[in-house]
Design an enzyme around this catalytic site. Structure first.
Site, PDB file in Angstrom:
ATOM      1  N   ASP A   1      52.205  57.119  38.646  1.00  0.00           N
ATOM      2  CA  ASP A   1      51.550  57.686  37.475  1.00  0.00           C
ATOM      3  C   ASP A   1      50.349  58.462  37.992  1.00  0.00           C
ATOM      4  O   ASP A   1      49.617  57.965  38.858  1.00  0.00           O
ATOM      5  CB  ASP A   1      51.109  56.561  36.528  1.00  0.00           C
ATOM      6  CG  ASP A   1      50.579  57.053  35.180  1.00  0.00           C
ATOM      7  OD1 ASP A   1      49.867  58.078  35.155  1.00  0.00           O
ATOM      8  OD2 ASP A   1      50.865  56.407  34.163  1.00  0.00           O
TER       9      ASP A   1
ATOM     10  N   LEU B   1      47.646  58.878  36.743  1.00  0.00           N
ATOM     11  CA  LEU B   1      46.410  58.179  36.417  1.00  0.00           C
ATOM     12  C   LEU B   1      45.971  57.270  37.565  1.00  0.00           C
ATOM     13  O   LEU B   1      44.820  56.840  37.617  1.00  0.00           O
ATOM     14  CB  LEU B   1      46.616  57.347  35.148  1.00  0.00           C
ATOM     15  CG  LEU B   1      45.405  57.144  34.225  1.00  0.00           C
ATOM     16  CD1 LEU B   1      44.861  58.477  33.753  1.00  0.00           C
ATOM     17  CD2 LEU B   1      45.787  56.287  33.039  1.00  0.00           C
ATOM     18  N   SER B   2      46.883  56.985  38.481  1.00  0.00           N
ATOM     19  CA  SER B   2      46.633  56.056  39.576  1.00  0.00           C
ATOM     20  C   SER B   2      46.295  56.805  40.860  1.00  0.00           C
ATOM     21  O   SER B   2      47.142  57.501  41.425  1.00  0.00           O
ATOM     22  CB  SER B   2      47.885  55.187  39.813  1.00  0.00           C
ATOM     23  OG  SER B   2      47.856  54.582  41.084  1.00  0.00           O
ATOM     24  N   PRO B   3      45.058  56.675  41.381  1.00  0.00           N
ATOM     25  CA  PRO B   3      44.711  57.345  42.635  1.00  0.00           C
ATOM     26  C   PRO B   3      45.460  56.765  43.835  1.00  0.00           C
ATOM     27  O   PRO B   3      45.764  57.485  44.793  1.00  0.00           O
ATOM     28  CB  PRO B   3      43.197  57.115  42.759  1.00  0.00           C
ATOM     29  CG  PRO B   3      42.951  55.857  41.986  1.00  0.00           C
ATOM     30  CD  PRO B   3      43.928  55.890  40.844  1.00  0.00           C
TER      31      PRO B   3
END
Length: 236
Positions: free
Chosen positions: A13, A15-17
């Site tokens: 995703d 949104l996930s670093p």
């Protein structure tokens, strides 16, 4: 003919670093390791709900560690990660539903552009502190990745269709069935075995699995990651 590429699935995703870190390393190593990398856009919110997990930033001690950890990993892997100024609003409130539906549509219609569009969305939210929730922002990322505005607009209009919604849901459910409780998740299909590895810090273990997957001995002597290939030339 050389050996048949081994299949790896990367559930991620934007949104996930940590997903970005795993994504970049696997993209760099896919030819070196002779793997067929299957990118799987996934909704991290669905995985957290299904598993009962919560974002690490919600826990004070983890939140403090998160910043220093990502700073060092960013330097090591040459991935330009910078925290959004309004972290909780950008990451925890706005989320990534539309962006991940858009990437799902990209995979369905233009899979050859999935890697580049994914990277541009990560660049927006985790490097330039730009929006990834509003339509103009998503269109800008797609265009910068090489997609025509006409193509991008058509895909954006499809993000609310049952086909795209169901596909993202199915991919998220597939990650959960493998045992995911967060992202990224790498699933290696090696001979008759399937291995699920969580996080971006299991890549040495993945190298070991790939190195011994053919006949129980080292695959061409490669059981370590070796020098990091050059980073993708992403413009800030």
């Amino acid at each position: 003919m050389g050996p048949v590429p081994r299949t790896l699935e990367l559930f991620y995703d934007v949104l996930s670093p940590y997903s970005w870190l795993a994504f970049e390393v696997l993209c760099r190593y896919k030819n070196i390791w002779n793997i067929s990398l299957q990118l799987q856009p996934t909704l991290i919110g669905g995985i957290l709900r299904e598993s009962g997990n919560q974002p690490p930033a919600m826990l004070p001690h983890k939140a403090v560690y998160l910043r220093s950890d990502l700073r060092l990993l960013s330097q090591h892997h040459q991935v330009p990660i910078h925290f959004p100024k309004d972290f909780f609003s950008v990451i925890l409130k706005k989320g990534s539903l539309t962006a991940m539906r858009f990437l799902t549509a990209v995979k369905m219609e233009h899979p050859e552009l999935l890697e580049k569009v994914s990277r541009e969305l990560w660049m927006r939210v985790w490097s330039r502190d730009e929006d990834i929730t509003e339509p103009p922002s998503i269109l800008a990322a797609a265009e910068k990745a090489g997609m025509s505005m006409e193509q991008a607009q058509e895909l954006l209009e499809r993000v609310s269709t049952p086909q795209v919604k169901n596909q993202l849901k199915e991919t998220t459910e597939a990650a959960c069935k493998y045992g995911a409780f967060g992202l990224p998740v790498t699933v290696a299909h090696l001979q008759d075995e399937t291995h699920m590895l969580f996080g971006s810090d299991r890549l040495e273990l993945l190298a070991h699995l790939l190195g011994t997957s053919d006949n129980g001995t080292s695959y061409r002597g490669e059981k370590w990651m070796g020098p990091v290939p050059p980073a993708v030339n992403a413009k800030l």
